[in-house]
Write a protein that holds these residues in place. Structure first.
Motif, mmCIF file in Angstrom:
data_model
loop_
_atom_site.group_PDB
_atom_site.id
_atom_site.type_symbol
_atom_site.label_atom_id
_atom_site.label_comp_id
_atom_site.label_asym_id
_atom_site.label_seq_id
_atom_site.Cartn_x
_atom_site.Cartn_y
_atom_site.Cartn_z
ATOM 1 N N TRP A 236 74.221 32.008 82.587
ATOM 2 C CA TRP A 236 75.624 32.446 82.679
ATOM 3 C C TRP A 236 75.745 33.757 83.454
ATOM 4 O O TRP A 236 76.718 33.959 84.178
ATOM 5 C CB TRP A 236 76.240 32.589 81.282
ATOM 6 N N ALA B 297 77.941 34.231 86.788
ATOM 7 C CA ALA B 297 78.947 35.289 86.884
ATOM 8 C C ALA B 297 78.710 36.155 88.126
ATOM 9 O O ALA B 297 79.661 36.492 88.846
ATOM 10 C CB ALA B 297 78.927 36.159 85.624
ATOM 11 N N THR C 127 83.576 33.784 83.463
ATOM 12 C CA THR C 127 82.117 33.648 83.432
ATOM 13 C C THR C 127 81.442 34.929 82.932
ATOM 14 O O THR C 127 80.405 34.859 82.266
ATOM 15 C CB THR C 127 81.559 33.263 84.818
#
Length: 159
Positions: A59, A63, A122
């Motif tokens: 993640w 991002a 995100t």
């Protein structure tokens, strides 16, 4: 097509002697669960913590990728080139372009705000997953029992 289930063979429950049950457990009551988990449970907790940590890294990378895309859309020059340089400037670098030659669907403000929302989403997901992974890691590596054996109840006193 039927499948037959073999009959179960009855097993005898182990005999419980008075020395096996603690003094606080009444006869017939199930024993209290052990405060120390089995090695399988600890290994399962560690695997779950490692999996959550892996997802937090994924993640974070997503991002960073979306934030990089947003920065590129906001700062990079685009459009047709004139003298080796793009005619249209990025929305944060130069004035708003006028004319049809600088129209770009990705440089319009609704699209930019959508990419910004995606980047924010995100980032929040990466932060939450990272915190969750850290909590799981600490829980998986906690020491049990927390009371030292020499200081526990019923231990002989020294001195």
């Amino acid at each position: 097509m039927t499948s037959e289930v073999p009959p179960e063979t009855p097993t005898e429950a182990p005999a419980v002697t008075p020395t096996d049950t603690p003094a606080t457990t009444p006869a017939g009551a199930p024993p209290a669960p052990s405060p120390v988990p089995s090695s399988d449970a600890r290994e399962r907790e560690r695997r779950h913590a490692q999996r959550a940590e892996g997802w937090s890294i994924v993640w974070m990378l997503v991002a960073l990728l979306v934030w990089g895309w947003f920065a590129f859309l906001m700062l990079a020059d685009y459009g047709p080139e004139y003298d080796g340089r793009a005619v249209c400037r990025g929305p944060l670098v130069g004035p708003l372009p006028e004319g049809r030659r600088c129209e770009d669907a990705w440089r319009a403000w609704p699209a930019l705000l959508g990419v910004l929302a995606l980047a924010t989403l995100t980032t929040v997901t990466a932060a939450a997953t990272t915190v969750y992974a850290k909590v799981l890691t600490r829980l998986a590596h906690r020491d049990r029992p927390s009371v030292p054996l020499s200081k526990g109840p019923g231990a002989p006193s020294r001195g």
